[in-house]
Design a protein around this motif. Sequence first.
Motif, PDB file in Angstrom:
ATOM      1  N   ARG A   1       4.333 -16.173   3.982  1.00 24.13           N
ATOM      2  CA  ARG A   1       3.392 -16.557   3.085  1.00 24.13           C
ATOM      3  C   ARG A   1       1.899 -15.686   2.927  1.00 24.13           C
ATOM      4  N   VAL A   2       1.559 -15.505   4.197  1.00 21.96           N
ATOM      5  CA  VAL A   2       0.280 -14.500   4.295  1.00 21.96           C
ATOM      6  C   VAL A   2       0.593 -13.267   3.709  1.00 21.96           C
ATOM      7  N   ALA A   3       1.771 -12.540   4.046  1.00 24.25           N
ATOM      8  CA  ALA A   3       1.732 -11.239   3.605  1.00 24.25           C
ATOM      9  C   ALA A   3       1.918 -11.301   2.034  1.00 24.25           C
ATOM     10  N   THR A   4       2.335 -12.007   1.328  1.00 24.58           N
ATOM     11  CA  THR A   4       2.280 -12.045  -0.107  1.00 24.58           C
ATOM     12  C   THR A   4       0.750 -11.815  -0.744  1.00 24.58           C
ATOM     13  N   GLU A   5      -0.064 -12.186   0.113  1.00 30.32           N
ATOM     14  CA  GLU A   5      -1.544 -11.902  -0.361  1.00 30.32           C
ATOM     15  C   GLU A   5      -1.977 -10.786  -0.270  1.00 30.32           C
ATOM     16  N   ALA A   6      -1.128  -9.712   0.141  1.00 31.99           N
ATOM     17  CA  ALA A   6      -1.528  -8.467   0.077  1.00 31.99           C
ATOM     18  C   ALA A   6      -1.528  -7.972  -1.299  1.00 31.99           C
ATOM     19  N   GLY A   7      -0.557  -8.436  -2.172  1.00 34.55           N
ATOM     20  CA  GLY A   7      -0.679  -8.002  -3.585  1.00 34.55           C
ATOM     21  C   GLY A   7      -1.772  -8.152  -4.319  1.00 34.55           C
ATOM     22  N   ASN A   8      -2.984  -9.006  -3.780  1.00 42.66           N
ATOM     23  CA  ASN A   8      -4.089  -9.147  -4.310  1.00 42.66           C
ATOM     24  C   ASN A   8      -5.277  -8.188  -3.864  1.00 42.66           C
ATOM     25  N   ALA A   9      -5.012  -7.243  -3.085  1.00 39.01           N
ATOM     26  CA  ALA A   9      -5.825  -6.287  -2.453  1.00 39.01           C
ATOM     27  C   ALA A   9      -5.708  -4.940  -2.861  1.00 39.01           C
ATOM     28  N   ASP A  10      -7.136  -4.114  -2.861  1.00 43.24           N
ATOM     29  CA  ASP A  10      -7.103  -2.720  -3.484  1.00 43.24           C
ATOM     30  C   ASP A  10      -6.932  -1.940  -2.146  1.00 43.24           C
ATOM     31  N   ILE A  11      -6.955  -2.557  -0.901  1.00 44.34           N
ATOM     32  CA  ILE A  11      -6.609  -1.839   0.427  1.00 44.34           C
ATOM     33  C   ILE A  11      -5.908  -2.673   1.442  1.00 44.34           C
ATOM     34  N   VAL A  12      -4.767  -2.284   1.848  1.00 44.91           N
ATOM     35  CA  VAL A  12      -4.033  -3.128   2.663  1.00 44.91           C
ATOM     36  C   VAL A  12      -3.830  -2.497   4.039  1.00 44.91           C
ATOM     37  N   VAL A  13      -4.099  -3.284   5.044  1.00 48.25           N
ATOM     38  CA  VAL A  13      -4.307  -2.747   6.449  1.00 48.25           C
ATOM     39  C   VAL A  13      -3.161  -3.504   7.164  1.00 48.25           C
ATOM     40  N   LYS A  14      -2.389  -2.835   7.965  1.00 44.95           N
ATOM     41  CA  LYS A  14      -1.515  -3.531   8.800  1.00 44.95           C
ATOM     42  C   LYS A  14      -1.857  -2.807  10.191  1.00 44.95           C
ATOM     43  N   THR A  15      -2.434  -3.434  11.337  1.00 47.69           N
ATOM     44  CA  THR A  15      -2.574  -2.758  12.434  1.00 47.69           C
ATOM     45  C   THR A  15      -1.339  -2.818  13.414  1.00 47.69           C
ATOM     46  N   SER A  16      -1.518  -2.025  14.667  1.00 45.36           N
ATOM     47  CA  SER A  16      -0.562  -2.085  15.630  1.00 45.36           C
ATOM     48  C   SER A  16      -0.997  -3.270  16.553  1.00 45.36           C
ATOM     49  N   GLY A  17       0.074  -3.817  17.239  1.00 40.19           N
ATOM     50  CA  GLY A  17      -0.286  -4.671  18.145  1.00 40.19           C
ATOM     51  C   GLY A  17      -0.926  -5.890  17.614  1.00 40.19           C
TER      52      GLY A  17
ATOM     53  N   HIS B   1       7.033  -6.916   5.146  1.00 39.30           N
ATOM     54  CA  HIS B   1       6.811  -7.789   4.004  1.00 39.30           C
ATOM     55  C   HIS B   1       5.252  -7.477   3.407  1.00 39.30           C
ATOM     56  N   VAL B   2       4.423  -7.025   4.297  1.00 35.48           N
ATOM     57  CA  VAL B   2       3.384  -6.545   3.595  1.00 35.48           C
ATOM     58  C   VAL B   2       3.293  -5.259   2.873  1.00 35.48           C
ATOM     59  N   LEU B   3       4.066  -4.189   3.054  1.00 34.24           N
ATOM     60  CA  LEU B   3       4.197  -3.025   2.318  1.00 34.24           C
ATOM     61  C   LEU B   3       4.991  -3.536   0.949  1.00 34.24           C
ATOM     62  N   ALA B   4       5.940  -4.567   1.165  1.00 34.04           N
ATOM     63  CA  ALA B   4       6.850  -4.927  -0.042  1.00 34.04           C
ATOM     64  C   ALA B   4       5.898  -5.858  -1.102  1.00 34.04           C
ATOM     65  N   ALA B   5       4.800  -6.414  -0.378  1.00 37.10           N
ATOM     66  CA  ALA B   5       4.079  -7.165  -1.323  1.00 37.10           C
ATOM     67  C   ALA B   5       2.953  -6.334  -2.065  1.00 37.10           C
ATOM     68  N   SER B   6       2.576  -5.470  -1.528  1.00 36.50           N
ATOM     69  CA  SER B   6       1.431  -4.757  -1.887  1.00 36.50           C
ATOM     70  C   SER B   6       1.608  -4.046  -3.123  1.00 36.50           C
ATOM     71  N   SER B   7       0.346  -4.134  -3.952  1.00 37.85           N
ATOM     72  CA  SER B   7       0.358  -3.430  -5.303  1.00 37.85           C
ATOM     73  C   SER B   7       0.851  -1.891  -5.197  1.00 37.85           C
ATOM     74  N   PRO B   8       1.329  -1.239  -5.984  1.00 41.71           N
ATOM     75  CA  PRO B   8       1.771   0.094  -6.181  1.00 41.71           C
ATOM     76  C   PRO B   8       0.551   0.861  -6.093  1.00 41.71           C
ATOM     77  N   ALA B   9      -0.803   0.249  -6.700  1.00 40.21           N
ATOM     78  CA  ALA B   9      -1.858   0.877  -6.905  1.00 40.21           C
ATOM     79  C   ALA B   9      -2.783   0.876  -5.606  1.00 40.21           C
ATOM     80  N   ALA B  10      -2.260  -0.001  -4.669  1.00 40.85           N
ATOM     81  CA  ALA B  10      -3.202  -0.158  -3.457  1.00 40.85           C
ATOM     82  C   ALA B  10      -3.113   0.681  -2.343  1.00 40.85           C
ATOM     83  N   MET B  11      -4.031   1.121  -1.672  1.00 41.54           N
ATOM     84  CA  MET B  11      -3.856   2.038  -0.633  1.00 41.54           C
ATOM     85  C   MET B  11      -3.426   1.247   0.673  1.00 41.54           C
ATOM     86  N   LYS B  12      -2.420   1.868   1.148  1.00 42.34           N
ATOM     87  CA  LYS B  12      -1.549   1.374   2.231  1.00 42.34           C
ATOM     88  C   LYS B  12      -1.900   1.883   3.544  1.00 42.34           C
ATOM     89  N   ILE B  13      -2.418   1.329   4.519  1.00 34.21           N
ATOM     90  CA  ILE B  13      -2.786   1.888   5.663  1.00 34.21           C
ATOM     91  C   ILE B  13      -2.263   1.351   7.008  1.00 34.21           C
TER      92      ILE B  13
END
Length: 364
Positions: free
Chosen positions: A72-88, A99-111
């Motif tokens: 549920r929270v991963a889908t909210e990545a689709g609303n962001a310009d920058i999406v960050v998933k940390t280690s640990g 799930h975060v990568l799948a939900a991210s907008s193609p235009a978003a910066m994925k980190i």
Amino acid sequence: MKIAFYGSSILSSYWNGAATYYRGLLRALAERGYDITFYEPDVYDRQKNRDIDPPDWCKVVVYDGTIEALKRVATEAGNADIVVKTSGVGFEDDALLSHVLAASSPAAMKIFWDVDAPATLAELKSQPDHPLHQALGQIDMVLTYGGGHPVVDAYRALGAADCIPIYNALDPETHHPVAPDPRFNADLGFLGNRLPDREARVETFFLDCAARSPEQSFLLGGSGWGDKPMSSNVNYIGHVSTRDHNAFNVTPKAVLNISRASMAETGFSPATRVFEAAGAGACLITDAWVGLELFLADGEEVLVARDGHDVADLLRDLTPEKAKAIGERALARVLSEHTYAHRAAEADRIFRAFAGARAVEPVQ
């Protein structure tokens, strides 16, 4: 720009050494105009041990430790310009990244933001089928909070598009000089949780030093050390809340930094406690690691030890006057070069350069 940041916890430092880093860096980014939402799972009793209230500079979403809540929270990545998933993050990290990568907008910066690069790289080396190997192809950039060129080279060799360190730093609003507190009286203090990758080095640099220095008093803070054999001149006080870190740092004559073995071997990996101690104006003794000179000068702003014998010698020769002078110089250095405002400026340049480059990419 909107940032969706998926990490371990920003509300609790309980078994969560990255909390100080997240708080300092994200607050400084918020001051630059970023709209940040931090997503953290309710695991490891962290919500029962919060040491800050939800901040006004960052929205915090706490989700249950279930796959359904994670999705549920991963889908909210689709609303962001920058999406960050940390280690640990500490709960289903691989599933969260997928799930975060799948939900991210193609235009978003994925980190992928690695807060323990030596450990992550060791996993990747030993596990050829680790999900992060494939995910690196979908990630625009790896950022790390330490590691220098060894980590940068390793991530690029694994196929990362780029890797840039954004080092730990000082938040002067939370870590600063305070009055000494009698609870923390000692000649040497060390604060750190008991971890397999740290324990042997704590024995060498701290406990063995205490055993051979009966005339000195030692203070040990952190979780997990209760059943550890230690000499009678060691005062073990257990978990120390972040609100007491400044007093813990300034009260003893000196405080000790002991890097985890993997970080010491990698180098260029200053722990948060290095900047916390310097920010409080404490005299810091640290184990030796490559790259230290980028942050503090040996003999002037920090004292460097190769083993417990060195720690004992440094402590024996350290006068209160010399300790005070070293702490003052360390404080001046970190305030001028190593605050989270400095780190946020680096991150801001990276984000804006990426956004600018993407804006001029030709339409396929």
